[in-house]
Write an enzyme that holds these catalytic residues in place. Structure first.
Site, short mmCIF file in Angstrom:
data_model
loop_
_atom_site.label_atom_id
_atom_site.label_comp_id
_atom_site.label_asym_id
_atom_site.label_seq_id
_atom_site.Cartn_x
_atom_site.Cartn_y
_atom_site.Cartn_z
N GLY A 1 114.96 141.33 105.10
CA GLY A 1 115.36 141.79 103.91
C GLY A 1 116.70 142.20 103.82
O GLY A 1 117.60 141.95 103.00
N MET B 1 112.89 142.95 112.13
CA MET B 1 114.30 142.11 112.39
C MET B 1 115.09 142.47 111.24
O MET B 1 116.09 141.74 111.21
CB MET B 1 113.87 140.93 112.85
N ALA B 2 114.70 143.09 110.10
CA ALA B 2 115.73 143.29 109.08
C ALA B 2 115.90 142.11 108.37
O ALA B 2 117.04 142.01 107.61
CB ALA B 2 116.85 144.01 109.40
N PRO C 1 111.87 136.28 110.75
CA PRO C 1 110.48 136.59 110.44
C PRO C 1 110.63 137.71 109.36
O PRO C 1 111.23 138.56 109.68
CB PRO C 1 109.96 136.99 111.79
N LYS D 1 118.60 141.28 113.40
CA LYS D 1 119.03 142.22 114.30
C LYS D 1 117.82 142.81 115.35
O LYS D 1 116.53 142.52 114.81
CB LYS D 1 119.57 143.72 113.80
N ASP E 1 119.62 149.32 107.15
CA ASP E 1 120.09 148.40 107.87
C ASP E 1 121.09 147.60 107.41
O ASP E 1 121.82 146.59 108.26
CB ASP E 1 118.72 147.77 108.51
P1 ATP Z 1 112.82 146.61 108.04
O1 ATP Z 1 114.13 146.21 107.60
O2 ATP Z 1 112.18 147.67 107.28
O3 ATP Z 1 112.63 146.88 109.59
P2 ATP Z 1 111.23 144.15 108.37
O4 ATP Z 1 112.55 143.48 109.11
O5 ATP Z 1 110.20 144.63 109.02
O6 ATP Z 1 111.95 145.46 107.57
P3 ATP Z 1 111.51 142.52 106.12
O7 ATP Z 1 111.32 141.03 106.59
O8 ATP Z 1 112.67 142.94 105.44
O9 ATP Z 1 110.83 143.38 107.23
O10 ATP Z 1 110.42 142.59 104.83
C1 ATP Z 1 109.84 143.98 104.63
C2 ATP Z 1 109.26 143.70 103.09
O11 ATP Z 1 110.21 143.74 102.31
C3 ATP Z 1 108.34 142.37 102.96
O12 ATP Z 1 107.09 142.54 103.49
C4 ATP Z 1 108.69 141.93 101.66
O13 ATP Z 1 107.74 142.40 100.82
C5 ATP Z 1 109.90 142.81 101.16
N1 ATP Z 1 111.01 142.00 100.90
C6 ATP Z 1 111.86 142.26 100.01
N2 ATP Z 1 112.89 141.27 99.73
C7 ATP Z 1 112.65 140.72 100.88
C8 ATP Z 1 113.43 139.44 101.40
N3 ATP Z 1 114.55 138.82 100.81
N4 ATP Z 1 113.16 138.90 102.63
C9 ATP Z 1 112.02 139.37 103.24
N5 ATP Z 1 111.06 140.39 102.80
C10 ATP Z 1 111.46 141.01 101.61
#
Ligand code: ATP
Length: 309
Positions: A110, A107-108, A102, A18, A144
């Site tokens: 996780g 970009m959510a 990434p 997203k 999210d």
């Molecule tokens: P947010 O949803 O908070 O904006 P983001 O998109 O910036 O997060 P994500 O890729 O979701 O970041 O990763 C945030 C942290 O979650 C990572 O640094 C990692 O330690 C942890 N994490 C746990 N599960 C996952 C997953 N399946 N994929 C990516 N990161 C994960």
């Protein structure tokens, strides 16, 4: 002769990333979260998540963007699987993630994997959950997650988990400039609070001009409405992001914005061709190490494959 009962065949779910077209951050709530008014938009960068019946819970991650993803119970997909186990009569699962979103990029990714795990377990075990039930489970895992179940373009309120659909026409083309290293979402919110000091922050609500732009389907109308209250905080923590934004605008983007809590920068372009030109210019300039092109809106987590052995 008795034969062993057939196990359900593994399922693969594709889930998008997203970008927030608007991310307005209101006052901090008592539970530590901030009141948000946001417009989520699902774009065609995907993780593919395969869910299989297993003797015990496990997770694996593959793909060029897999650095930094935990391989234990800390992975949000394990939390999603345990949540389903606590509500339904299901066996443990192995979850294999192929990352195209990434990591820690705003970009959510996780949350997307968590949404895909819920949808995957629903198919694997024939739980018969509807979208609303999947979104409710998702909200227990993260703000999210419900949006990544549904996809498209939607307004999020509360801490982002309360969704309302948006009438959006057309397809928008994006170029994403990836950061060298992730940014921690809590750290960016903390920096936003620090920069605001004791300034009075109003309750946020989605901007009607953005809604009108989305109804028009015209990227030229959408570009000036892109807004992110976390942008200054992300740039304060990572000043180079300001330079990437300027470079993208100079090379012809219609608009540019830090995606969520960063460090990915999302550039809106006129069409697919302009996206190719911008991606080449950004890469050649050396301002950005890695770029991805994508379009939106796209569907949320959806089944792409059920393996039949
Ligand atoms: P947010 O949803 O908070 O904006 P983001 O998109 O910036 O997060 P994500 O890729 O979701 O970041 O990763 C945030 C942290 O979650 C990572 O640094 C990692 O330690 C942890 N994490 C746990 N599960 C996952 C997953 N399946 N994929 C990516 N990161 C994960």
């Amino acid at each position: 002769m008795t034969s062993a009962p057939l196990l359900p065949a593994p399922v693969t779910v594709r889930v998008p990333a997203k970008v927030n077209l608007e991310l307005l951050v209101g006052p901090r709530r008592e539970d530590g979260y901030h009141h948000l008014a946001t417009v989520f938009h699902a774009v065609s960068l995907y993780d593919d998540v395969t869910v299989s019946v297993a003797d015990r819970y496990g997770v694996s991650v593959s793909g060029p963007l897999s650095t930094g993803v935990p391989l234990d119970g800390e992975n949000i997909v394990m939390k999603a699987a345990r949540l389903v186990e606590s509500r339904f009569d299901v066996e443990p699962v192995q979850v294999d993630i192929r990352k195209g979103i990434p990591v820690a990029g705003g970009m959510a990714g996780g949350s997307a994997d968590a949404a895909a795990t819920l949808v995957g377990m629903d198919h694997l075990y024939d739980l018969g959950l509807d979208r609303e039930e999947l979104e409710e489970l998702g909200a227990e895992l993260g703000s999210d997650v419900p949006f990544l179940v549904s996809g498209g373009t939607a307004i999020g309120s509360g801490r982002g988990e309360l969704l309302a659909p948006v009438l959006a026409r057309g397809t928008y083309h994006w170029v994403f400039a990836l950061g060298e290293e992730g940014l921690s979402t809590p750290a960016v919110y903390a920096e936003c609070d620090r920069l605001r000091g004791d300034e009075d922050v109003p309750e946020p609500s989605a901007n009607p001009a953005l809604m009108a732009a989305l109804r028009s389907g015209d990227p030229h109308e959408l570009a000036p409405q892109l807004a992110n209250d976390l942008q200054d905080a992300a740039i304060s923590l990572r000043p180079a992001l300001g330079e990437v934004l300027s470079a993208g605008m100079e090379f012809g983007a219609l608009g540019g914005i830090v995606s969520g809590s960063g460090p990915t920068i999302a550039f809106l372009v006129e069409d697919n061709e302009s996206g190719i030109d911008l991606a080449v210019a950004l890469t050649a300039s050396g301002a950005v190490r890695d770029v991805r092109r994508a379009s939106g809106p796209v569907h949320g987590a959806h089944l792409i494959q059920r393996r039949v052995d």
